[in-house]
Design an enzyme around this catalytic site. Structure first.
Site, short mmCIF file in Angstrom:
data_model
loop_
_atom_site.label_atom_id
_atom_site.label_comp_id
_atom_site.label_asym_id
_atom_site.label_seq_id
_atom_site.Cartn_x
_atom_site.Cartn_y
_atom_site.Cartn_z
N ASN A 7 0.87 -1.17 0.00
CA ASN A 7 0.00 0.00 0.00
C ASN A 7 0.91 1.23 0.00
O ASN A 7 1.48 1.59 1.02
CB ASN A 7 -0.88 -0.05 1.26
N ARG A 89 -2.60 -2.13 -3.28
CA ARG A 89 -3.79 -1.32 -3.03
C ARG A 89 -3.70 -0.08 -3.93
O ARG A 89 -2.74 0.68 -3.88
CB ARG A 89 -3.84 -0.88 -1.58
N HIS A 178 -12.85 3.49 -0.13
CA HIS A 178 -12.91 2.48 0.95
C HIS A 178 -13.67 1.22 0.51
O HIS A 178 -14.13 0.45 1.36
CB HIS A 178 -13.67 3.00 2.20
N ARG A 239 -11.49 16.39 7.41
CA ARG A 239 -12.26 16.77 6.22
C ARG A 239 -13.68 17.19 6.60
O ARG A 239 -14.28 16.59 7.49
CB ARG A 239 -12.36 15.60 5.23
N GLU A 384 -8.56 -4.77 5.11
CA GLU A 384 -8.42 -4.49 3.68
C GLU A 384 -7.26 -5.29 3.07
O GLU A 384 -7.34 -5.75 1.94
CB GLU A 384 -8.20 -2.99 3.45
#
Ligand code: ADP
Length: 398
Positions: A7, A89, A178, A239, A384
């Site tokens: 990743n 990823r 996601h 965010r 993940e």
């Protein structure tokens, strides 16, 4: 079969080496500060090893990872020939890459083409893939995209109501992110409920530093909260989540901010941090709220409201709800947030057992449903990397 999952972020490279026969993580770690110094943390079982190393680029970081994996002192394999496949990823697969794919020249070309809509995550992911191809040219490489789970979302849910040419020519649309996490936890939920996923209407809440909520109807993603970028949707650590877009132009016109400055405000200085003025980490915000800090309380309430609204919207879109899932850092660990989200939701059938919710067991799928409630509510730890390893194994075995 041994699978290496990578990743690559802008200045980091995370890795995990899986033994697929035992579903075991043999070793994992992170290279940090790539391009600006360098530092590696490598873990094998309970042992951790750290070293400062100069990482001018992702290639040098990957070389270090491979040498540690094969080293006598810290390694878990005798040589890199034991690695059967590598899974990467990749945050964004654009409109074309609708499922996990074996990496070919044309996949790399397409990823390069969509860098304009994925400027932060695209270049490091491509750098990681290229480094891997150079160091392990004979090994199958697979890309697993965060966006591909949303290939089943209909255009009436992904097109923005702006002039259509911006979609056709510039590919401005909602993509969703996601996806690998939502896919993993929804499949796990069906497994623990012992029901076919095709029969279930599920809402998955991935609540971490970045957060997203997804409606999964019969195993297919129907809608999701993140959009053109991971900026849209619920309130996050730094965010804003969804806001009136005119706020952007108003700030530019009245404060003289550049486009980049407004983007930084909305992306890095908003959310829990921006409202509370304390931290992007919910633990610190909760501590402050418990001590009576009003802005911390407000930040938490904004987060809760944004999640509740989407649960209501997605239940309406699916015309019902069978199960609600909480996952990721906040979803898996913060019982107070789960309780606040599920409060006053009995009209929708959501009711949790407060005692089970508070005294849950970490790290395993955990049922927090109140007896008799219509909707099953579960905590499902996400994974993940393991999902990426499974896809990689499936494609590499073909
Ligand atoms: P990311 O989105 O960066 O992967 P995480 O999924 O780790 O982030 O989520 C980070 C958030 O989860 C933080 O707001 C933090 O407060 C919360 N969190 C993570 N671990 C824990 C924990 N053990 N206990 C309570 N909260 C946690």
């Amino acid at each position: 079969m041994k699978i290496l999952v990578l990743n690559a972020g802008s200045s980091s490279l995370k890795y995990q080496l899986f033994n697929m026969e035992s579903s075991e993580v043999l070793a994992k770690g992170t290279c940090e500060r790539i391009g600006a110094g360098g530092f590696i943390t490598h873990k094998r079982g309970g042992e951790a090893y750290t070293e400062e190393v100069d990482f001018p680029n992702h290639g040098v970081a990957l070389e270090k990872v491979l040498s540690l994996l094969c080293s006598k002192e810290y390694g878990v394999i005798a040589s890199i020939d034991e690695i059967n496949a590598v899974g990467h990823r990749v945050a964004h697969g654009g409109e074309m890459l609708k499922e996990s794919s074996i990496i070919t020249e044309s996949v790399i070309k397409y990823l390069e083409n969509i860098v304009p809509i994925n400027p932060l995550h695209g270049p490091p992911a491509i750098a990681g893939i290229k480094a891997c191809l150079e160091l392990m040219p004979a090994v199958t490489q697979v890309a697993v995209f965060d966006t591909s789970f949303y290939s089943t979302v209909e255009d009436s849910r992904f097109v923005y109501a702006i002039p259509y040419e911006f979609y056709e020519e510039d590919k401005i649309r909602r993509y969703g992110f996601h996806g690998t996490s939502h896919r993993y936890v929804s499949a796990k939920l069906a497994e623990v409920l012992g029901k076919p996923i095709e029969d279930l209407k599920i809402i998955t809440c991935h609540l971490g530093n970045g957060s997203s909520i997804t409606a999964i109807n019969g195993g297919k993603a129907m809608d999701t909260s993140m959009g053109f970028t991971p900026q849209e949707g619920v309130v996050m650590g730094t965010r804003s989540g969804t806001i009136d877009p005119t706020v952007v132009t108003y700030l530019m016109k009245t404060k003289g901010y550049s486009a980049q400055e407004v983007e930084d405000i909305l992306n890095k200085k908003s959310g829990l941090l921006g409202v509370s003025g304390i931290s992007n980490d919910l633990r610190n915000v909760v501590d402050a709220a418990n001590q009576g800090n009003k802005r911390a309380e407000l930040a938490i309430q904004l987060l809760i409201n944004s999640i509740k609204k989407l649960i209501g919207a997605y239940t309406a879109e699916m015309n019902g709800l069978d199960a609600l899932v909480f996952t990721a850092g906040i979803g898996e660990n913060q019982h107070n947030i789960r309780e606040m989200v599920c409060e006053n939701m009995s009209y929708l059938g959501i009711e949790i057992d407060k005692d089970k919710n508070e005294h849950f067991t970490r790290g395993i799928p955990f049922d927090i449903t109140k007896e008799g409630a219509h909707v099953a509510t579960w905590i499902i730890p996400t994974d993940e990397e393991y999902m990426i390893a499974i896809d990689t194994q499936r494609l590499a075995s073909k």
